[in-house]
Scaffold this active site. Structure first.
Site, mmCIF file in Angstrom:
data_model
loop_
_atom_site.group_PDB
_atom_site.id
_atom_site.type_symbol
_atom_site.label_atom_id
_atom_site.label_comp_id
_atom_site.label_asym_id
_atom_site.label_seq_id
_atom_site.Cartn_x
_atom_site.Cartn_y
_atom_site.Cartn_z
ATOM 1 N N SER A 119 0.824 -1.200 0.000
ATOM 2 C CA SER A 119 0.000 0.000 0.000
ATOM 3 C C SER A 119 0.860 1.253 0.000
ATOM 4 O O SER A 119 0.347 2.335 -0.243
ATOM 5 C CB SER A 119 -0.948 -0.008 1.196
ATOM 6 O OG SER A 119 -0.280 -0.421 2.353
ATOM 7 N N HIS A 140 -2.106 -2.829 -6.709
ATOM 8 C CA HIS A 140 -2.664 -2.513 -5.393
ATOM 9 C C HIS A 140 -4.189 -2.656 -5.417
ATOM 10 O O HIS A 140 -4.893 -1.845 -6.026
ATOM 11 C CB HIS A 140 -2.240 -1.081 -5.013
ATOM 12 C CG HIS A 140 -2.686 -0.654 -3.665
ATOM 13 N ND1 HIS A 140 -3.002 0.640 -3.349
ATOM 14 C CD2 HIS A 140 -2.867 -1.375 -2.521
ATOM 15 C CE1 HIS A 140 -3.363 0.711 -2.084
ATOM 16 N NE2 HIS A 140 -3.294 -0.493 -1.559
ATOM 17 N N GLU A 152 -5.096 -0.210 -8.407
ATOM 18 C CA GLU A 152 -4.128 0.848 -8.693
ATOM 19 C C GLU A 152 -2.851 0.167 -9.184
ATOM 20 O O GLU A 152 -2.341 -0.739 -8.515
ATOM 21 C CB GLU A 152 -3.877 1.605 -7.373
ATOM 22 C CG GLU A 152 -3.110 2.877 -7.486
ATOM 23 C CD GLU A 152 -2.927 3.557 -6.117
ATOM 24 O OE1 GLU A 152 -2.938 2.866 -5.067
ATOM 25 O OE2 GLU A 152 -2.758 4.777 -6.101
ATOM 26 N N ASN A 190 -3.678 5.990 -1.262
ATOM 27 C CA ASN A 190 -3.385 6.266 0.150
ATOM 28 C C ASN A 190 -2.845 7.669 0.398
ATOM 29 O O ASN A 190 -2.905 8.170 1.516
ATOM 30 C CB ASN A 190 -2.437 5.204 0.700
ATOM 31 C CG ASN A 190 -3.200 3.926 0.964
ATOM 32 O OD1 ASN A 190 -4.312 3.971 1.479
ATOM 33 N ND2 ASN A 190 -2.630 2.797 0.583
HETATM 34 N N1 CAA Z 1 -15.589 -10.005 1.247
HETATM 35 C C1 CAA Z 1 -16.430 -10.259 0.230
HETATM 36 N N2 CAA Z 1 -17.611 -9.616 0.047
HETATM 37 C C2 CAA Z 1 -17.944 -8.696 0.964
HETATM 38 C C3 CAA Z 1 -17.116 -8.367 2.056
HETATM 39 C C4 CAA Z 1 -15.897 -9.076 2.182
HETATM 40 N N3 CAA Z 1 -15.041 -8.844 3.186
HETATM 41 N N4 CAA Z 1 -17.731 -7.403 2.785
HETATM 42 C C5 CAA Z 1 -18.881 -7.115 2.168
HETATM 43 N N5 CAA Z 1 -19.010 -7.891 1.064
HETATM 44 C C6 CAA Z 1 -20.129 -7.895 0.101
HETATM 45 C C7 CAA Z 1 -21.413 -8.315 0.755
HETATM 46 O O1 CAA Z 1 -21.558 -9.711 0.744
HETATM 47 C C8 CAA Z 1 -22.453 -7.623 -0.108
HETATM 48 O O2 CAA Z 1 -22.656 -8.382 -1.281
HETATM 49 P P1 CAA Z 1 -24.091 -8.343 -2.034
HETATM 50 O O3 CAA Z 1 -24.241 -6.985 -2.634
HETATM 51 O O4 CAA Z 1 -23.962 -9.406 -3.041
HETATM 52 O O5 CAA Z 1 -25.115 -8.655 -0.984
HETATM 53 C C9 CAA Z 1 -21.760 -6.317 -0.523
HETATM 54 O O6 CAA Z 1 -20.345 -6.544 -0.337
HETATM 55 C C10 CAA Z 1 -22.213 -5.151 0.315
HETATM 56 O O7 CAA Z 1 -21.979 -5.500 1.682
HETATM 57 P P2 CAA Z 1 -22.993 -5.172 2.875
HETATM 58 O O8 CAA Z 1 -24.384 -5.116 2.330
HETATM 59 O O9 CAA Z 1 -22.702 -6.108 4.001
HETATM 60 O O10 CAA Z 1 -22.541 -3.776 3.431
HETATM 61 P P3 CAA Z 1 -22.313 -2.398 2.687
HETATM 62 O O11 CAA Z 1 -23.304 -2.155 1.616
HETATM 63 O O12 CAA Z 1 -22.153 -1.443 3.779
HETATM 64 O O13 CAA Z 1 -20.885 -2.584 1.976
HETATM 65 C C11 CAA Z 1 -18.555 -2.330 1.969
HETATM 66 C C12 CAA Z 1 -19.743 -2.947 2.681
HETATM 67 C C13 CAA Z 1 -18.412 -2.911 0.579
HETATM 68 C C14 CAA Z 1 -17.328 -2.648 2.805
HETATM 69 C C15 CAA Z 1 -18.811 -0.753 1.859
HETATM 70 O O14 CAA Z 1 -19.106 -0.254 3.124
HETATM 71 C C16 CAA Z 1 -17.655 -0.019 1.298
HETATM 72 O O15 CAA Z 1 -17.471 0.077 0.093
HETATM 73 N N6 CAA Z 1 -16.812 0.591 2.205
HETATM 74 C C17 CAA Z 1 -15.643 1.315 1.802
HETATM 75 C C18 CAA Z 1 -14.520 0.365 1.549
HETATM 76 C C19 CAA Z 1 -13.268 1.053 1.123
HETATM 77 O O16 CAA Z 1 -13.163 2.258 1.070
HETATM 78 N N7 CAA Z 1 -12.238 0.263 0.820
HETATM 79 C C20 CAA Z 1 -10.956 0.761 0.462
HETATM 80 C C21 CAA Z 1 -10.086 0.729 1.676
HETATM 81 S S1 CAA Z 1 -8.492 1.355 1.299
HETATM 82 C C22 CAA Z 1 -7.636 0.030 0.795
HETATM 83 O O17 CAA Z 1 -8.054 -1.087 0.781
HETATM 84 C C23 CAA Z 1 -6.255 0.323 0.319
HETATM 85 C C24 CAA Z 1 -5.201 0.367 1.323
HETATM 86 O O18 CAA Z 1 -4.058 0.252 0.933
HETATM 87 C C25 CAA Z 1 -5.435 0.656 2.736
#
Ligand code: CAA
Length: 283
Positions: A119, A140, A152, A190
């Site tokens: 990251s 990424h 990315e 990031n």
């Molecule tokens: N693995 C697989 N599928 C998952 C999951 C996981 N860990 N978590 C959620 N899902 C799936 C669910 O099963 C659901 O699928 P369906 O649409 O088929 O039902 C879908 O994602 C939506 O989940 P939820 O309904 O439970 O909850 P939500 O609508 O609140 O979504 C979320 C959850 C996708 C995490 C959403 O809140 C989100 O997009 N959050 C932001 C995530 C983000 O910003 N990620 C980037 C982080 S930065 C990074 O990763 C880079 C780094 O270097 C730090």
């Protein structure tokens, strides 16, 4: 040369997700970690997610079995000798990644591309551990990998166009949208995300608002899917701190100083969802 066997190093939450999307796209996958318990836990997590997708009728039972049939587990890095593309998604510690890349460079066939899911560690620094810096690249993925549309792709100074095109093509094959970044601390994702999360932690530290109110403002006010503190818990507070430190070290600019409260949580072992305790507590 089309990729046939795809290696993933690290069976944590990122490695699992990457293995799942690669196997779903039709590639044979080898997922490697240092102990049987880690790969077993990773494999059972993938099975759980795929079973849920069967229940939701997103895939059939046969498709689930076929995807799982394409995933092999390994605790011997030498197994990467058969891979033509490897993504490293091990712990975010420079010395560990350096050793993995030295070993992969020795083990993998000369044409194999060695990508890192880092990251924030510079791609050039990782590439210089190998004798093939032209075949080293950043790939990424975002967490949770099966859900998030972005990959990315980061070019190191020496990354060749062929390596870049192959990696871009692979991201498309996985059903993701790639975006290109150059090799500066934090890349794009990031560089922008982490100062926002760090600022949210400063808001807690300065008592500007409660955890819930800070997250509600960003969730409903900015239409973010989740608030920055809940997102920090999802990413892992140790990872957030490590990235802020990379930004601070890389730019020597005080605007990237990590909030003392973030450090305090990490020192206490409150790392977010993975330890069931971060800004929030999890059952
Ligand atoms: N693995 C697989 N599928 C998952 C999951 C996981 N860990 N978590 C959620 N899902 C799936 C669910 O099963 C659901 O699928 P369906 O649409 O088929 O039902 C879908 O994602 C939506 O989940 P939820 O309904 O439970 O909850 P939500 O609508 O609140 O979504 C979320 C959850 C996708 C995490 C959403 O809140 C989100 O997009 N959050 C932001 C995530 C983000 O910003 N990620 C980037 C982080 S930065 C990074 O990763 C880079 C780094 O270097 C730090």
């Amino acid at each position: 040369m089309p990729v046939k066997t795809f290696g993933v190093i690290g069976a944590g939450q990122m490695g699992n997700g990457i293995a799942q999307v690669a196997a779903t796209s039709g590639l044979n996958v080898i997922i490697n970690d240092i102990a049987e318990e880690f790969v077993a836990r990773g494999h059972s997590h993938i099975t759980k997610i795929l079973s849920r997708n069967v229940e939701k009728e997103k895939i059939t039972l046969e498709e689930k079995e076929a995807i799982l049939g394409r995933i092999n587990t390994s605790i011997d890095l030498e197994d990467m000798a058969t891979a033509d593309f490897v993504v490293e998604a091990a712990i975010e510690k420079e010395e560990i990644k350096f050793q993995i890349f030295k070993d992969l460079d020795r083990i993998c066939v000369p044409d194999a591309i060695l990508a890192t899911n880092t990251s924030s560690i510079p791609i050039g620094r990782i590439a210089s551990q190998t004798g093939r810096p032209d075949k080293v690249i950043g790939m990424h993925f975002m967490n949770p990998v099966p859900v998030m549309a972005l990959v990315e792709i980061i070019r190191g100074l020496a990354t060749s166009d062929d390596t870049f095109q192959a990696t871009w093509g692979l991201a498309l094959k996985f059903g993701k949208t790639p975006a290109e970044a150059n090799d500066y601390p934090g890349f794009i994702a990031n560089r922008i995300l982490m100062p926002m999360i760090n600022e949210a932690v400063y808001c807690v530290y300065h008592g500007v608002g409660s955890l819930e109110d800070i997250d509600t403002v960003m969730k409903l006010g900015m239409n973010h899917p989740m608030g920055p503190l809940a997102l920090a818990d999802l990413i892992g507070l140790d990872t957030c701190l490590a990235i802020m430190e990379t930004l601070y070290e890389g730019f020597k600019d005080s605007k990237y100083r990590p909030c003392p409260l973030l450090r305090k949580y990490v020192e206490a072992g409150w790392l977010g969802r993975k330890t069931k305790h971060g800004f929030y507590t999890y059952e």
